[in-house]
Motif scaffolding. Structure first.
Motif, PDB file in Angstrom:
ATOM      1  N   GLU A   1     -33.827  15.559  12.216  1.00 15.33           N
ATOM      2  CA  GLU A   1     -33.183  15.438  10.910  1.00 15.33           C
ATOM      3  C   GLU A   1     -33.995  16.248   9.919  1.00 15.33           C
ATOM      4  O   GLU A   1     -35.209  16.062   9.795  1.00 15.33           O
TER       5      GLU A   1
ATOM      6  N   ARG B   1     -34.008  17.868   5.835  1.00 10.25           N
ATOM      7  CA  ARG B   1     -33.421  17.696   4.504  1.00 10.25           C
ATOM      8  C   ARG B   1     -33.738  18.906   3.650  1.00 10.25           C
ATOM      9  O   ARG B   1     -34.838  19.439   3.697  1.00 10.25           O
ATOM     10  N   ASN B   2     -32.734  19.299   2.903  1.00  8.50           N
ATOM     11  CA  ASN B   2     -32.848  20.407   1.959  1.00  8.50           C
ATOM     12  C   ASN B   2     -33.158  21.733   2.645  1.00  8.50           C
ATOM     13  O   ASN B   2     -33.823  22.600   2.074  1.00  8.50           O
TER      14      ASN B   2
ATOM     15  N   GLY C   1     -24.976  15.942   7.866  1.00  9.03           N
ATOM     16  CA  GLY C   1     -25.120  14.529   7.554  1.00  9.03           C
ATOM     17  C   GLY C   1     -24.695  14.252   6.123  1.00  9.03           C
ATOM     18  O   GLY C   1     -24.415  15.174   5.353  1.00  9.03           O
ATOM     19  N   GLU C   2     -24.649  12.989   5.793  1.00  9.12           N
ATOM     20  CA  GLU C   2     -24.356  12.594   4.412  1.00  9.12           C
ATOM     21  C   GLU C   2     -25.563  12.946   3.545  1.00  9.12           C
ATOM     22  O   GLU C   2     -26.699  12.676   3.938  1.00  9.12           O
ATOM     23  N   PRO C   3     -25.348  13.531   2.375  1.00 14.59           N
ATOM     24  CA  PRO C   3     -26.472  13.844   1.496  1.00 14.59           C
ATOM     25  C   PRO C   3     -27.258  12.575   1.143  1.00 14.59           C
ATOM     26  O   PRO C   3     -26.677  11.506   0.968  1.00 14.59           O
ATOM     27  N   ALA C   4     -28.562  12.723   1.058  1.00 15.61           N
ATOM     28  CA  ALA C   4     -29.441  11.608   0.697  1.00 15.61           C
ATOM     29  C   ALA C   4     -29.624  11.591  -0.818  1.00 15.61           C
ATOM     30  O   ALA C   4     -29.654  12.639  -1.457  1.00 15.61           O
TER      31      ALA C   4
ATOM     32  N   ARG D   1     -28.994  14.732  -5.189  1.00 13.25           N
ATOM     33  CA  ARG D   1     -28.400  14.625  -3.858  1.00 13.25           C
ATOM     34  C   ARG D   1     -29.024  15.734  -3.007  1.00 13.25           C
ATOM     35  O   ARG D   1     -28.984  16.902  -3.374  1.00 13.25           O
TER      36      ARG D   1
ATOM     37  N   VAL E   1     -28.508  16.887   4.070  1.00 12.55           N
ATOM     38  CA  VAL E   1     -29.105  16.437   5.327  1.00 12.55           C
ATOM     39  C   VAL E   1     -28.421  17.183   6.467  1.00 12.55           C
ATOM     40  O   VAL E   1     -27.199  17.322   6.491  1.00 12.55           O
TER      41      VAL E   1
ATOM     42  N   PHE F   1     -28.563  17.447  10.810  1.00 11.76           N
ATOM     43  CA  PHE F   1     -29.084  17.003  12.101  1.00 11.76           C
ATOM     44  C   PHE F   1     -29.000  18.177  13.070  1.00 11.76           C
ATOM     45  O   PHE F   1     -28.045  18.950  13.048  1.00 11.76           O
TER      46      PHE F   1
END
Length: 83
Positions: free
Chosen positions: A5, A7-8, A45-48, A54, A57, A59
């Motif tokens: 996973e 992010r950004n 993925g769904e944004p965190a 926001r 994300v 994977f």
């Protein structure tokens, strides 16, 4: 299967690493790549939520006999420093 996973980090940034470091070949839409002994797929993925921001994300699903090697390389290449 190994799932990473991140992010950004955009999928095209990861794809550039896969092409350069692993000599991977992608499909037409750039969501899956394969090479000698491995394959990977990008799964959005769904944004965190981080406060009011926001953060995207992504994977990365890795499979194949070279799965541990590919996962380790991507972990090193995608590591970002904190601040």
């Amino acid at each position: 299967m190994t799932r990473l996973e991140v992010r950004n980090i955009r999928a095209d940034e990861v794809a550039a690493i896969v092409r350069a470091e692993l000599r991977g070949e992608g499909d037409i839409d750039g969501r899956a790549f394969r090479g000698d002994g491995w394959s990977l797929a990008f799964v959005p993925g769904e944004p965190a939520s981080v406060g009011r921001y926001r953060v995207p994300v992504l994977f990365i699903d890795i499979e194949g006999e070279r799965e541990p090697e590919v996962a380790a390389l991507l972990r090193r290449k995608l590591m970002r420093g904190g601040g």
